[in-house]
Design a protein around this motif. Structure first.
Motif, PDB file in Angstrom:
ATOM      1  N   ARG A 147       7.235  30.931 -19.893  1.00 44.20           N
ATOM      2  CA  ARG A 147       6.327  29.991 -20.538  1.00 44.20           C
ATOM      3  C   ARG A 147       6.643  28.604 -19.984  1.00 44.20           C
ATOM      4  N   THR A 148       5.942  28.259 -18.923  1.00 45.52           N
ATOM      5  CA  THR A 148       6.286  27.069 -18.161  1.00 45.52           C
ATOM      6  C   THR A 148       5.641  25.824 -18.741  1.00 45.52           C
ATOM      7  N   GLY A 149       6.431  24.751 -18.815  1.00 44.60           N
ATOM      8  CA  GLY A 149       5.923  23.472 -19.288  1.00 44.60           C
ATOM      9  C   GLY A 149       5.254  22.703 -18.166  1.00 44.60           C
ATOM     10  N   ILE A 150       5.068  21.410 -18.360  1.00 45.61           N
ATOM     11  CA  ILE A 150       4.448  20.546 -17.352  1.00 45.61           C
ATOM     12  C   ILE A 150       5.404  20.410 -16.173  1.00 45.61           C
ATOM     13  N   VAL A 151       4.919  20.733 -14.995  1.00 46.73           N
ATOM     14  CA  VAL A 151       5.751  20.662 -13.798  1.00 46.73           C
ATOM     15  C   VAL A 151       5.579  19.296 -13.150  1.00 46.73           C
TER      16      VAL A 151
ATOM     17  N   GLY B  73      -0.819   4.614 -18.466  1.00 46.72           N
ATOM     18  CA  GLY B  73      -0.181   4.472 -19.761  1.00 46.72           C
ATOM     19  C   GLY B  73      -0.195   5.772 -20.521  1.00 46.72           C
ATOM     20  N   PRO B  74       0.377   5.785 -21.729  1.00 48.38           N
ATOM     21  CA  PRO B  74       0.450   7.007 -22.529  1.00 48.38           C
ATOM     22  C   PRO B  74      -0.928   7.523 -22.928  1.00 48.38           C
ATOM     23  N   LEU B  75      -0.969   8.807 -23.256  1.00 40.54           N
ATOM     24  CA  LEU B  75      -2.197   9.454 -23.678  1.00 40.54           C
ATOM     25  C   LEU B  75      -2.115   9.776 -25.168  1.00 40.54           C
ATOM     26  N   GLY B  76      -3.143   9.397 -25.913  1.00 45.54           N
ATOM     27  CA  GLY B  76      -3.143   9.634 -27.345  1.00 45.54           C
ATOM     28  C   GLY B  76      -2.139   8.744 -28.054  1.00 45.54           C
ATOM     29  N   HIS B  77      -1.645   9.200 -29.199  1.00 44.52           N
ATOM     30  CA  HIS B  77      -0.675   8.388 -29.950  1.00 44.52           C
ATOM     31  C   HIS B  77       0.700   8.373 -29.288  1.00 44.52           C
ATOM     32  N   GLY B  78       0.951   9.317 -28.380  1.00 41.05           N
ATOM     33  CA  GLY B  78       2.180   9.305 -27.596  1.00 41.05           C
ATOM     34  C   GLY B  78       3.375   9.950 -28.238  1.00 41.05           C
ATOM     35  N   ARG B  79       3.243  10.394 -29.482  1.00 35.67           N
ATOM     36  CA  ARG B  79       4.382  10.988 -30.171  1.00 35.67           C
ATOM     37  C   ARG B  79       4.419  12.517 -30.013  1.00 35.67           C
ATOM     38  N   GLN B  80       3.432  13.063 -29.317  1.00 37.33           N
ATOM     39  CA  GLN B  80       3.422  14.500 -29.078  1.00 37.33           C
ATOM     40  C   GLN B  80       4.418  14.854 -27.976  1.00 37.33           C
ATOM     41  N   TYR B  81       5.150  15.941 -28.201  1.00 39.11           N
ATOM     42  CA  TYR B  81       6.148  16.380 -27.223  1.00 39.11           C
ATOM     43  C   TYR B  81       5.483  17.191 -26.117  1.00 39.11           C
ATOM     44  N   TRP B  82       5.845  16.865 -24.868  1.00 38.14           N
ATOM     45  CA  TRP B  82       5.404  17.635 -23.709  1.00 38.14           C
ATOM     46  C   TRP B  82       6.632  18.264 -23.064  1.00 38.14           C
ATOM     47  N   PRO B  83       6.735  19.580 -23.038  1.00 34.18           N
ATOM     48  CA  PRO B  83       7.849  20.205 -22.313  1.00 34.18           C
ATOM     49  C   PRO B  83       7.649  19.986 -20.821  1.00 34.18           C
ATOM     50  N   TRP B  84       8.685  19.574 -20.136  1.00 36.46           N
ATOM     51  CA  TRP B  84       8.553  19.211 -18.732  1.00 36.46           C
ATOM     52  C   TRP B  84       9.674  19.840 -17.907  1.00 36.46           C
TER      53      TRP B  84
ATOM     54  N   LEU C 271      17.632  39.424 -17.300  1.00 37.68           N
ATOM     55  CA  LEU C 271      16.892  38.983 -18.471  1.00 37.68           C
ATOM     56  C   LEU C 271      15.521  39.652 -18.518  1.00 37.68           C
ATOM     57  N   ARG C 272      14.929  39.652 -19.701  1.00 35.49           N
ATOM     58  CA  ARG C 272      13.592  40.199 -19.861  1.00 35.49           C
ATOM     59  C   ARG C 272      12.895  39.512 -21.026  1.00 35.49           C
ATOM     60  N   GLY C 273      11.572  39.648 -21.081  1.00 35.31           N
ATOM     61  CA  GLY C 273      10.801  39.045 -22.159  1.00 35.31           C
ATOM     62  C   GLY C 273      10.398  37.610 -21.847  1.00 35.31           C
ATOM     63  N   PRO C 274      10.017  36.832 -22.857  1.00 31.91           N
ATOM     64  CA  PRO C 274       9.590  35.450 -22.634  1.00 31.91           C
ATOM     65  C   PRO C 274      10.769  34.546 -22.299  1.00 31.91           C
ATOM     66  N   ALA C 275      10.488  33.546 -21.461  1.00 33.83           N
ATOM     67  CA  ALA C 275      11.509  32.558 -21.094  1.00 33.83           C
ATOM     68  C   ALA C 275      10.853  31.190 -21.052  1.00 33.83           C
ATOM     69  N   ASN C 276      11.348  30.267 -21.860  1.00 33.68           N
ATOM     70  CA  ASN C 276      10.839  28.898 -21.824  1.00 33.68           C
ATOM     71  C   ASN C 276      11.368  28.200 -20.577  1.00 33.68           C
ATOM     72  N   VAL C 277      10.454  27.835 -19.681  1.00 34.94           N
ATOM     73  CA  VAL C 277      10.843  27.170 -18.437  1.00 34.94           C
ATOM     74  C   VAL C 277      10.542  25.684 -18.580  1.00 34.94           C
ATOM     75  N   CYS C 278      11.558  24.949 -18.964  1.00 34.38           N
ATOM     76  CA  CYS C 278      11.456  23.505 -19.148  1.00 34.38           C
ATOM     77  C   CYS C 278      12.857  22.924 -19.051  1.00 34.38           C
ATOM     78  N   ALA C 279      12.942  21.610 -19.020  1.00 31.89           N
ATOM     79  CA  ALA C 279      14.241  20.946 -18.983  1.00 31.89           C
ATOM     80  C   ALA C 279      14.888  20.984 -20.369  1.00 31.89           C
ATOM     81  N   PRO C 280      16.217  20.855 -20.442  1.00 38.93           N
ATOM     82  CA  PRO C 280      16.886  20.880 -21.743  1.00 38.93           C
ATOM     83  C   PRO C 280      16.667  19.617 -22.563  1.00 38.93           C
ATOM     84  N   GLU C 281      16.239  18.526 -21.922  1.00 36.69           N
ATOM     85  CA  GLU C 281      16.008  17.281 -22.665  1.00 36.69           C
ATOM     86  C   GLU C 281      14.526  17.193 -23.037  1.00 36.69           C
TER      87      GLU C 281
END
Length: 297
Positions: free
Chosen positions: A159-163, A184-195, A213-223
């Motif tokens: 499950r890949t976030g924004i690359v 500049g930011p989009l919308g109110h800016g407080r929404q989290y985007w996994p990157w 490993l198997r199954g779903p894997a969140n592909v994003c940075a830890p921060e």
């Protein structure tokens, strides 16, 4: 290993193919046109046509096929195309595997952070439930199609976030504006985007291919980062201001349903599976990622 990649010409596919080849793997690309070399094999996912022998002898199949989520305005026809280009392509691959006496041991089939819908500030490990809307439904059907692979095939659905890349990708339209100092930011800016940066995305896919490993894997940075922080970090690394916020109503007026499904939802994804398995990021922090994006080389 012999690795077959569907969608090898996309942002992740191009970088991943080069990464795997540099590591000594034999990479074969499935293409919709006439093959240009021995490392390409033609297929027609829309018609469900793929010679099963194209997958014979391969150790892994990586599925990155799918029409661009944010490339066009979301008409009913376009939404149907988003589904068919992913689900049909995935089933074409699993159907071909079923016809082999010895199918590939591993099937890595792309999914997306959109699985979680709009989840606010809740931390989302892989065990978190799906959200509601077009993208969560798309991801559910996409992942279900991947799990139609034959018994014995290890299935992973990243499950890949924004690359983040230096050109193109999800921020391909925003980065040029930031470089000019008019973004500049989009919308109110407080929404989290996994990157995640492009090199780390490729490394994560390579890691998953070689793992158990198997199954779903969140592909994003830890921060994790919200949109305000993400845009501010990129602008700072580019030595530009980022003060021209685009309000949510304007986004909805210009982009319609796409704004509420792609830009305004909040997904605070946690890469629990990768972290627990010992994966190491090249750019684990937003500051490191922004510096890499801003660098010319």
């Amino acid at each position: 290993m012999r690795i077959v990649i569907a969608g090898a010409s996309g942002l992740i596919g191009t970088h991943l193919s080069a990464t795997l080849r540099s590591a000594g793997h034999d990479v074969v690309a499935l293409v919709r046109r006439a093959p240009a070399s021995a490392s390409e094999i033609r297929w027609d996912p829309a018609a469900g046509r793929l010679d099963p022998q194209a997958l014979s002898g391969s150790d892994a199949v990586v599925n990155l096929s799918g029409a661009g989520i944010g490339d066009r305005y979301w008409t009913r026809r376009r939404i149907d195309e988003l589904f068919t280009s992913r689900v049909d392509a995935t089933r074409t691959l699993t159907d071909a595997m079923k016809k082999l006496e010895n199918p590939p041991r591993t099937f890595v089939s792309q999914s997306a952070s959109g699985y979680y819908g709009d989840s606010g500030a809740a931390v989302l490990p892989e065990s978190a439930p799906p959200g509601t809307g077009v993208l969560p439904r798309l991801c559910l059907e996409w992942e279900a199609a991947a799990h139609e692979a034959p018994a014995g095939v290890r299935v992973l659905t990243p499950r890949t976030g924004i690359v983040l890349s230096r050109s193109g990708g999800a921020l391909g339209r925003l980065l040029p504006l930031l470089r000019l100092g008019v973004g500049g930011p989009l919308g109110h800016g407080r929404q989290y985007w996994p990157w995640i940066t492009l090199p780390d995305a490729s490394a994560a896919f390579s890691f998953l291919i070689s793992s158990r490993l198997r199954g779903p894997a969140n592909v994003c940075a830890p921060e994790s980062a919200d949109v305000d922080s993400l845009v501010a970090a990129l602008a700072s690394a580019l030595h530009r201001p980022a003060v021209l916020r685009v309000p949510s109503p304007v986004l909805r007026l210009v982009m319609g349903r796409l704004a509420d499904e792609l830009l305004l939802p909040s997904q605070r994804m946690e890469p629990a599976l990768l972290s627990d398995a010992g994966f190491h990021w090249q750019h684990p922090s937003l500051a490191q990622a922004a510096a890499w994006v801003a660098a010319k080389k």
